[in-house]
Structure formats: structure tokens, C-alpha cells
Design a protein around this motif. Structure first.
Motif, short mmCIF file in Angstrom:
data_model
loop_
_atom_site.label_atom_id
_atom_site.label_comp_id
_atom_site.label_asym_id
_atom_site.label_seq_id
_atom_site.Cartn_x
_atom_site.Cartn_y
_atom_site.Cartn_z
N GLN A 147 5.05 -9.78 0.82
CA GLN A 147 3.82 -8.77 1.72
C GLN A 147 3.76 -8.34 2.39
O GLN A 147 4.13 -7.18 2.87
CB GLN A 147 2.48 -9.05 0.62
CG GLN A 147 1.87 -7.19 0.58
CD GLN A 147 0.49 -7.47 0.25
OE1 GLN A 147 -0.65 -8.20 0.87
NE2 GLN A 147 0.45 -7.05 -0.60
N SER A 148 3.82 -9.48 3.22
CA SER A 148 4.23 -9.75 4.96
C SER A 148 4.63 -8.92 5.69
O SER A 148 5.02 -8.52 6.35
CB SER A 148 3.18 -10.92 5.48
OG SER A 148 3.26 -10.78 6.62
N VAL A 149 6.05 -9.80 5.01
CA VAL A 149 7.25 -9.67 5.31
C VAL A 149 7.42 -8.38 5.06
O VAL A 149 8.30 -7.46 5.97
CB VAL A 149 8.37 -10.25 4.59
CG1 VAL A 149 9.84 -9.70 4.62
CG2 VAL A 149 8.40 -11.92 4.80
N GLU B 250 1.46 -12.88 -0.91
CA GLU B 250 1.03 -12.95 0.17
C GLU B 250 2.66 -12.43 1.40
O GLU B 250 2.19 -12.07 2.23
CB GLU B 250 -0.52 -13.35 0.89
CG GLU B 250 -0.35 -14.11 -0.32
CD GLU B 250 -1.15 -14.22 -1.55
OE1 GLU B 250 -0.05 -14.88 -1.74
OE2 GLU B 250 -2.02 -14.44 -2.02
N ARG B 251 2.84 -13.69 1.53
CA ARG B 251 4.06 -13.90 2.53
C ARG B 251 5.02 -13.13 2.40
O ARG B 251 5.06 -12.00 3.13
CB ARG B 251 4.45 -15.45 2.69
CG ARG B 251 5.25 -15.56 3.21
CD ARG B 251 5.86 -15.48 4.32
NE ARG B 251 6.36 -15.19 5.33
CZ ARG B 251 6.62 -14.79 7.02
NH1 ARG B 251 5.75 -13.97 7.79
NH2 ARG B 251 7.61 -14.89 8.01
N GLN C 255 -5.01 -3.06 -2.01
CA GLN C 255 -4.35 -3.88 -1.17
C GLN C 255 -2.76 -4.94 -1.94
O GLN C 255 -2.53 -6.16 -1.20
CB GLN C 255 -5.10 -5.55 -0.72
CG GLN C 255 -6.77 -4.79 0.00
CD GLN C 255 -6.48 -4.18 1.28
OE1 GLN C 255 -5.68 -4.81 1.73
NE2 GLN C 255 -6.81 -3.13 1.67
N LEU D 252 5.83 -5.00 4.41
CA LEU D 252 5.13 -4.49 5.64
C LEU D 252 5.25 -4.49 7.38
O LEU D 252 5.07 -4.28 8.00
CB LEU D 252 3.89 -5.06 5.43
CG LEU D 252 3.07 -4.62 4.45
CD1 LEU D 252 1.66 -5.22 4.47
CD2 LEU D 252 2.88 -3.32 4.02
N GLN D 253 6.32 -5.79 7.68
CA GLN D 253 7.21 -4.80 9.14
C GLN D 253 8.34 -4.82 9.25
O GLN D 253 8.49 -4.57 10.56
CB GLN D 253 7.17 -6.69 9.50
CG GLN D 253 6.27 -8.25 9.72
CD GLN D 253 6.43 -9.31 9.41
OE1 GLN D 253 7.88 -9.56 9.78
NE2 GLN D 253 5.61 -10.38 9.80
N SER E 101 6.34 3.02 10.41
CA SER E 101 6.55 1.33 9.43
C SER E 101 6.54 1.93 8.33
O SER E 101 6.39 2.96 7.68
CB SER E 101 4.36 0.88 9.11
OG SER E 101 3.92 -0.09 10.19
#
Length: 521
Positions: free
Chosen positions: A112-114, A109-110, A223, A116-117, A215
Motif C-alpha cells: 500500500q505504501s509503494v 502495508e508495504r 484506510q 501511494l508513492q 499523487s
């Protein structure tokens, strides 16, 4: 009788007050511990949260329950052992079954979040200028198509997170700020997000331009899929490698991967790599043999030197025994890292005093740091120097426990000095020293500081896939693999080797204990 009747209620009052105060402290401590557990869980530190919950729960039970009164004296030690010994060991073993490394540190999850930034700059750019507006500033934008935009006044010392601009027909009449002002406020301008009337967002891309920012990746409907908006390439999470990996139209894996990766379980892969990868297997076996040889040689020679010197300084006919004791104990008093660095200079091939003396006496200048045999010999010599004072102090104390009657009886039988040593002194000293020798063996098996400061594992081996040297011990080999690997810091593989070291040291200690036939009951 009347006195007793008047004092009992007072005693019960104090008992109730003390009991209530105890429960108040326990309740406050439990609430604080629950707050810490929730905070750890919210930060994603699940293992620490579980460990804290278990230790606090057991502690509250032990100190609040009268039936567990006896455990109050044992629990602090058990909790410390669990926290500082068992928990790190369990974490190391758990990491050994993952691909945890410098590029695979995050959860899925982390990671993926990085990803997406990440953002990219589109081709449409606007030149910008700053115009003063009293104590504030206005941002003026214009592009190659002569489209002009003007912002509302804003404070450069406290720029808004989003700055709205509106279309205009001409630039402000004031004189624009020079480039020097832009450079001075580059950091503040870099935080600005300029919102166009059509909802597009611009960010500062150079000292004279704002460009459209988008982005780089967008998340798919499942997802999990990432779509690169710049190239159109799709990426899927590869649970085998721990990376987002590119796929073609047919869903086949391509070579391109995205960093950072994420941590996944790889099973016994790290252990199998140690056993079957020739680039790791060969140095591992050689380093393992050298580690055992180094530990054995150190224990044997430190005990021998320490025992002999202890016998010498305890000799009653020797004059100045106190001075000799102080001088011989000095290496133990000096911090080991200082002694190691001094020896590193003494063994210097070109300017070291040891080579100067050897050249003057025998005409030789050994390559202490370049030749594998000489480097290993140097390591053993330095470690004996650092270790013999400890054994000497122990032997000095044990010698006082040997009855003088034994030596008197042997003198009457005509025994000489060597016969006394090998038939009386040595047998009576070696038995109580055996547990300490086993502990010394285990310590030198993991003697990281000596190797790191003196040779850093060198000279290096050739043809290995991981950094490895001829003087590396298993512990330093693990460290170099974890932090000096050319392909990235592979913590999972290093943890697998650390787990094997733990098993090996434990097995050797058990074997030594059984071989010595010591009864510790």
C-alpha cells in the motif's frame, strides 16, 4: 592452619572477581542481543527476531545456569541445526502456503505504501530556464498564458528539497544557461520540488519543462480503499489474490489489478495445483519417476564400478598399482563443475570428440542434447564418472578389513575369482556401504549442479504451463518454476514442490533403512 586462614580470603577474592567478570560479559552480550532483536523487529524481520530471541535466551540460560552445565557441549550443535536446517525448512513450508512470488513479495502495508508513492504529471506545464546569480542559479518558469515565476537563488551542487518561486513580470537580464548545462545537471534538477504560490508542486518532466505532479492514488477513509485521481477508478485489496483490484460502482471485482501485490495465505492451493493442474501434474509425475531412476542408476553403477576398480587396484599381482590408483582418483580431485563443462564440450553434437569417434567407428552422431533418451543417458554417464572415485576409495579401505583367512580357506575349497567376489568380497562390502548408498541416493535426488550446467533440464517438454525438461530432476524443476516461469517467479508453488521433495526423500530414506535392516545402535 594459619597459612590456610590467610589464603582462603585471597581465593574468595579471585573467585568473586571471575564470577563478576562472567556476569558482566553475559550482561553485555544480552544487551547486544536485545539490540539486534529490536533492530530486526523494527525492520519487519519478525521471524529472525523471534529466532534470535529464542536462541539467545536458551544460550544465556545454558551458559549462566550451573544446573545446565552438561548442555553447554550440546547447545552449539543444536543451535546450528536449528538455525541452518530447521529454520530454513520451516520457512520453506510456511511459504508453500502463501502466494509469495515475484509480484507478491511485500506485506499489505508495504505494498500500500509503494502504491501511494506513485505520481502522475498533470496537463499544466511550465517551460524553464536557468539564470546565473553569482555562484548560484535562479529558475525561471513561464507557461502558455504568459505567467512568469522566478525562484530564489540556489546551489545546483546542493539543491534544496523544496524550491519556492514567486511571480515576476520579466525574465532576468542575464543570459540563460545553454541546454548543455541543463543536461549536465539533469540529475540535480530532477530532485527539485518547485512549490508554487498556490501551494502546488512542480517536478522536472523534460529537459525544458517542469510540470505539476500529483499523487496517483489517495487513501480512502477506511484506510484500505485506493482512488485513482487520474481516472477516478476505485481499488480494494483482494485477500484471495493478493492484489489491489478495481471495483465498479456496485462493488463487483473488475479485471484490472495493481502491482506490486502483497502476500496472503492461500492454504493448500499450491499443493492442489501440483496434484491437479495437468500442466504441472504430468511433468511432475514424469520428472519424479525419472529422478528416482536417475538416483538408483547412479548409485548402482557408481558402487559397481567403484567396487570392481577397487578390487583391481588392490590386486597384488598388478604392476604399477600406485599409478592406476592416482589416475582413477583424478576425477574426484578435479572440481565437478569443471568436469561437467568439459563433458558438455565432449558431447557436442557437431564438434565434440565423442561424436567424432562414434562417426569414425560406427557412422553415427547421436543428438545428445536434443533427444530425450540420449540426453538422459549422457546425464547418467557423466554422473557415474564423477561418482565412482568416491565409492572406489571407500571400497579400497573396506577391502583391507576383510581377513585373508577367508580367501585362503576358499582357495583350499577350489573357489575361483568370481566365486570369491560374489560370496566373500561383495557381501562383506555391501553391508557397510549401505548407509553411504542411501546418502548417495539422497544427494543425487537433489543433484542440481549437474543438470543446471550440463543440460539446464533440456530438451524442454511441450504443453506444460511451467518450464520443464526431460532431464530435469525435481530440484531443477523447482528452480525453473521459481526463477524462470513466464508468468512470474512463483516462489510459493516452488516451495510446495520443495516440501514434497523433502517428504519424498525422507520417506524413501526411511524405507531404504528399513529394507536394509541396518542396526545403527
Amino acid at each position: 592452619m594459619s597459612v590456610i586462614q590467610t589464603e582462603l580470603p585471597q581465593g574468595n577474592k579471585w573467585f568473586s572477581l571471575g564470577n563478576g567478570l562472567k556476569w558482566l560479559v553475559i550482561t553485555l552480550f544480552a544487551l547486544f542481543a536485545c539490540y539486534l532483536v529490536v533492530l530486526m523487529y523494527a525492520q519487519g524481520e519478525y521471524l529472525f527476531a523471534i529466532l534470535t530471541l529464542i536462541l539467545v535466551g536458551l544460550g544465556l540460560y545454558v551458559f549462566a545456569n550451573p544446573r545446565a552445565y552438561a548442555w553447554r557441549y550440546v547447545y552449539p550443535g543444536m543451535a546450528g541445526m536449528g538455525l541452518f536446517v530447521l529454520f530454513p525448512l520451516a520457512c520453506t513450508i510456511a511459504i508453500a502456503f502463501t502466494n509469495y512470488s515475484s509480484v507478491n513479495q511485500l506485506t499489505f502495508e508495504r505494498a500500500q505504501s509503494v502504491l501511494l508513492q506513485n505520481q502522475f504529471t498533470s496537463g499544466h506545464a511550465y517551460n524553464f530556464s536557468l539564470y546565473p546569480e553569482g555562484q548560484k542559479w535562479r529558475l525561471f518558469l513561464n507557461d502558455t498564458q504568459n505567467e512568469m515565476l522566478l525562484s530564489e537563488p540556489f546551489d545546483l551542487n546542493a539543491p534544496p528539497p523544496t524550491l519556492k518561486v514567486e511571480k515576476t513580470t520579466a525574465a532576468p537580464t542575464e543570459e540563460a544557461a545553454p541546454l548543455r548545462v541543463v543536461i549536465q545537471n539533469n540529475k540535480q534538477l530532477g530532485t527539485l520540488s518547485v512549490q508554487l504560490p498556490e501551494e502546488k508542486v512542480l517536478r522536472m518532466s523534460s529537459l525544458r519543462q517542469f510540470s505539476e505532479i500529483q499523487s496517483l492514488y489517495v487513501l480512502g477513509e477506511d484506510q484500505k480503499t485506493l482512488l485513482n485521481q487520474q481516472t477516478g477508478v476505485r481499488y480494494l485489496p483482494n485477500k484471495d489474490t493478493g492484489f489491489y483490484q478495481a471495483v465498479d460502482a456496485q462493488g463487483q471485482w473488475q479485471t484490472e489489478v495493481l502491482s506490486p501485490g502483497f502476500t496472503v495465505t492461500v492454504g493448500w492451493k499450491n499443493f492442489l495445483t501440483v496434484m491437479f493442474d495437468e500442466g504441472i501434474q504430468k511433468p511432475f509425475i514424469s520428472i519424479f519417476i525419472w529422478t528416482i531412476a536417475f538416483s538408483l542408476l547412479t548409485v548402482v553403477f557408481t558402487v559397481a564400478v567403484g567396487m570392481i576398480l577397487a578390487c583391481v587396484v588392490q590386486w597384488e599381482s598388478l604392476k604399477g598399482r600406485a599409478i592406476y590408483r592416482v589416475l582413477l582418483i583424478l576425477p574426484y580431485a578435479v572440481p565437478s563443475f569443471i568436469s561437467i563443462l568439459i563433458f558438455k564440450g565432449l558431447f557436442n553434437q557437431s564438434f565434440g570428440e565423442i561424436n567424432m569417434m562414434l562417426e569414425a567407428l560406427f557412422g553415427i552422431k547421436p543428438a545428445w542434447f536434443n533427444d530425450p533418451t540420449m540426453a538422459r543417458s549422457m546425464i547418467v554417464i557423466v554422473n557415474i564418472w564423477l561418482g565412482y572415485p568416491y565409492m572406489m576409495i571407500l571400497c579400497m579401505g573396506l577391502l583391507k578389513t576383510i581377513p585373508d583367512d577367508l580367501y585362503e580357506a576358499s582357495a583350499m575349497d577350489g573357489a575361483n575369482l568370481f566365486q570369491n567376489f560374489f560370496r566373500i568380497t561383495f557381501p562383506l562390502l555391501i553391508k557397510p556401504l549401505t548407509p553411504l548408498m542411501i546418502a548417495s541416493f539422497a544427494f543425487n535426488f537433489n543433484n542440481f549442479v549437474l543438470i543446471q550446467l550440463l543440460t539446464n533440464g533440456g530438451p524442454d517438454r511441450i504443453g506444460t504451463t511451467t518450464p520443464a525438461g526431460y532431464t530435469d530432476l525435481l530440484v531443477s524443476f523447482t528452480y525453473r518454476m521459481a526463477f524462470e516461469g513466464s508468468g512470474g517467479q512463483n516462489f510459493g508453488l516452488a516451495a510446495a514442490i520443495a516440501t514434497l521433495i523433502f517428504l519424498l526423500v525422507g520417506a524413501l530414506a526411511i524405507i531404504n533403512l528399513k529394507a536394509s535392516r541396518m542396526n545403527f545402535d
